[in-house]
Design a protein around this motif. Structure first.
Motif, short mmCIF file in Angstrom:
data_model
loop_
_atom_site.label_atom_id
_atom_site.label_comp_id
_atom_site.label_asym_id
_atom_site.label_seq_id
_atom_site.Cartn_x
_atom_site.Cartn_y
_atom_site.Cartn_z
N ARG A 33 0.76 -1.27 0.00
CA ARG A 33 0.01 -0.05 -0.06
C ARG A 33 0.81 1.19 0.11
N TYR A 34 0.84 2.19 -1.12
CA TYR A 34 1.49 3.04 -1.13
C TYR A 34 1.16 4.36 -0.61
N THR A 35 2.13 5.21 -0.40
CA THR A 35 1.62 6.87 0.19
C THR A 35 2.26 7.70 -0.72
N GLY A 36 1.85 8.91 -0.56
CA GLY A 36 2.33 9.92 -1.47
C GLY A 36 2.05 9.91 -2.74
N ASP A 75 0.83 6.66 -4.34
CA ASP A 75 -0.45 6.38 -4.00
C ASP A 75 -1.28 6.81 -4.71
N THR A 131 -3.55 4.25 -7.51
CA THR A 131 -4.88 4.20 -6.73
C THR A 131 -6.01 3.59 -7.73
N GLU A 191 -11.64 4.36 3.27
CA GLU A 191 -11.30 3.57 2.05
C GLU A 191 -12.53 2.85 1.69
#
Ligand code: HEM
Ligand SMILES: [Cu+2]
Length: 629
Positions: A11-14, A17, A21, A515
């Motif tokens: 699960r990515y961030t920034g 993400d 997504t 989410e």
């Protein structure tokens, strides 16, 4: 008990993400940013057009640049601003209104966004290469062919729209299947909110209309890049054929744009009149009827091409018929407000301003539908005034209503109502100043798409007023952006139901939603599902299932890369004739082929790699709910 694979999914961030997504809420925000960006570009082009026309014989821009400005303004506003902004609201709201945790095809939905974006970038990069589309947004042949548009401008139009069109088509298919398959228990079709209904019919129109554009653009591409003659009369082709193909797509396109706006107005007027929407069933059938008739009228754009009295009469009558279901909608909105306790929030002011404005646009539409009279109106500023009354006076006012209404749900912050009302008055007054006078310019004979006009024709004052109006609309847009900026620094403290009169399911969950949207899928017991619960004294929905682990789709970078591949392919094929050879093969074809290979390889990866998604565990959901089940 943790589920298998739950932790296998990264699960990515920034930035990563957003690039990976498949969450419809985030894709809605991406459509809002990209569509908003293109709206500003299209708006700037409109301002430049109006500055050129504020006085007779002006030379603010050259004749060629003017042709480029009107072509890019119309094309950008319709394909890259209006529709993506509608998709922004459809992504943000429709799954919530039907009580779903997701859309039917999250991966395809993401692909829809990235192909739209890269198609739009390819089209607008033309401004940087100096080869800008200049044959009007309708790209009529033979003007759009290589004889009269020899440079690459119209290649950017053809390939940019072809790629962006894939995005719209798959986006529409995703919503059709989502609305058919993902509704919560009890959410029957005749309990669905109007915005969802209009999104449903619009998606069906996309399914039937966009293939016509795809075929037309493919034929025009063959004419331009591979020397075919579909539309070249001197080589056995037919120029009017393009007009038929374009408008078989083009007229349903205007209903693809306006129907969701109608849906927004129904939601906003009903909520802020604190009354059930008047004539719900007739609203639904009017939407279906408008969608259906919308395919029967395309030749009203071609009354002057010599189709003959029988054809003109038939298309004339069919066009006038659309006024009936549209009228039903107008009266139902008025009767919804009748006797209601009306709250004039910014969203409702835009909705109330929409109604008379759209009626004015509709009435001039009926005037234009009278084929004999259209011989006078055709290609004059009367036509420009008409379609801006329905597109800007209708769709854009509707979009502003929807954005002010659902902004707290999307971002968890309320837009400033004071700045909102200032946006309304500057944009609304600016709009009528810009386009009302254009009706009379047209009746006095001012043609559209002219770079200059002579002094002493009686056009001066009204063109000056029109330009001042356009600048005022610019001010209104800037005030809105200011409001967005200021609001983004506020704490995220919007409640589930910030308007306190929410009627539908999106107002039953946090703002913004988690989410997984609903901790427990709701059980729907009637139309206006949330209002019904409120009337029965409940503060929340009855759950249709116990709390449990929730399955979610995995993020993926493939939609982004697939779209980059198409962008590269478009660029390569466009310059196939210019870029010379390597090893006896055209460099442009190599680049084009490489781009396609990237896309096809991603499709292969997507097909062969198993993706089981992941689960959000009960603990996390309970934590979100503050520990209370
Ligand atoms: C926001 C303020 C807007 C202003 C001031 C504006 C102004 C104009 C003007 C002056 C023209 C006519 C150019 C000519 O024929 O000489 C034009 C054309 C056009 N506009 Fe707008 N417009 C605006 C918004 C929009 C929006 C939101 C849309 C669509 C969603 C749109 C779609 C079009 C189209 C399709 C054309 C025809 C282009 C062509 O002739 O090829 N406009 N606009
Ligand atoms: Cu039409």
């Amino acid at each position: 008990m943790a589920h298998a694979n739950a932790h296998a999914v990264k699960r990515y961030t920034g930035l990563m993400d957003w690039l990976t997504t498949v969450d419809h809420k985030k894709i809605g925000i991406l459509y809002l940013i990209a569509g908003g960006f293109f709206f500003l570009i299209g708006g700037l082009e409109a301002i430049l057009i109006r500055i050129q026309l504020w006085m007779p014989q002006n030379d603010f821009v050259s004749a060629n640049t003017f042709n480029e400005l009107i072509t890019m303004h119309g094309t950008t506003m319709i394909f890259l601003a209006a529709m993506p902004l509608l998709f922004a609201l459809m992504n943000a709201v429709v799954p919530l209104q039907i009580g779903a945790r997701d859309v039917a095809f999250p991966f395809v939905n993401a692909l829809g966004f990235w192909t739209f974006l890269f198609g739009g970038l390819l089209l607008n990069i033309s401004w940087l290469t100096g080869h800008v589309p200049d044959a009007g947004w309708t790209a009529y042949a033979p003007l759009a062919g290589t004889t009269y548009s020899g440079h690459h401008g119209m290649d950017y139009y053809v390939l940019g729209l072809q790629i962006a069109g894939i995005g719209t088509l798959v986006g529409g298919i995703n919503f059709l299947v989502t609305i058919i398959n993902m509704r919560a228990p009890g959410m029957t079709f005749m309990r669905m909110p109007l915005f969802t209904w209009t999104a449903f019919i619009t998606s069906a129109l996309i399914l039937f209309a966009f293939p016509a554009l795809t075929v037309g653009l493919a034929a025009l591409m063959f004419d331009r890049i591979f020397d075919a003659n579909f539309f070249d009369p001197s080589a056995g082709g037919n120029a009017v054929l393009w007009e038929h193909i374009f408008w078989i797509f083009g007229h349903p396109e205007v209903y693809i744009l306006i129907l969701p706006a109608f849906g927004i107005i129904s939601e906003v007027v009903s909520t802020f009149s604190r009354k059930r929407l008047f004539g719900y069933s007739s609203m639904v059938f009017a939407t279906i009827l408008i969608g259906f008739l919308g395919f029967m009228v395309w030749a009203h754009h071609m009354f002057t091409t010599g189709l003959g009295p029988v054809a003109n009469a038939l298309f004339s009558i069919a066009t006038m018929l659309i006024a009936v279901p549209t009228g039903i909608k107008i009266f139902n909105w008025l009767f919804t407000m009748w006797g209601g306790s009306i709250k004039f929030t910014t969203a409702n002011m835009f909705a109330v301003g929409f109604i008379p404005t759209f009626v004015m646009g509709g009435v001039t539409g009926v005037m234009l539908a009278a084929a004999p009279a259209d011989f006078q109106y055709h290609d004059t500023y009367f036509v420009v005034a008409h379609f801006h009354y329905v597109i800007v006076g209708g769709l854009v006012l509707g979009l502003f209503a929807g954005l002010h209404f659902w902004w707290p749900k999307m971002f968890g912050r309320m837009l400033n109502e004071g700045l909102g009302k200032l946006t309304f008055w500057t944009f609304f007054i600016g709009f009528h100043l810009t386009f009302f006078v254009q009706h009379f310019l047209g009746l006095m004979g001012m043609p559209r798409r002219i770079w200059q006009y002579l002094d002493g024709m009686g056009f001066n004052e009204m063109n000056l007023i029109s330009t001042i109006g356009a600048l005022l609309m610019g001010v209104g847009t800037i005030v809105f952006l200011l409001n967005v900026l200021i609001t983004s620094f506020k704490p995220k403290n919007a409640p589930n139901d910030p308007w306190e009169d929410g009627r539908t399911l999106e107002w039953t969950i946090p703002s913004p939603p988690p989410e997984y949207n609903f901790a427990q899928t709701p059980l729907v017991r009637g139309y206006d599902a949330y209002w019904k619960e409120k009337e029965d004294g409940h503060s929340s929905m009855t759950p249709a299932e116990p709390i449990g682990p929730i399955h979610m789709p995995s993020p993926s970078i493939l939609p982004f890369i697939m779209s980059v591949g198409l962008f590269i392919a478009g660029f390569g094929f466009m310059y196939a004739k210019d870029w010379g050879y390597v090893g006896g093969i055209k460099i442009g074809l190599i680049v084009g082929g490489a781009g396609l290979a990237i896309t096809l390889f991603c499709m292969l990866l997507r097909s062969v790699i198993d993706d089981h998604g992941f689960h959000i565990e009960e603990e996390e959901i309970l934590k979100d709910m503050g520990g209370k089940a």
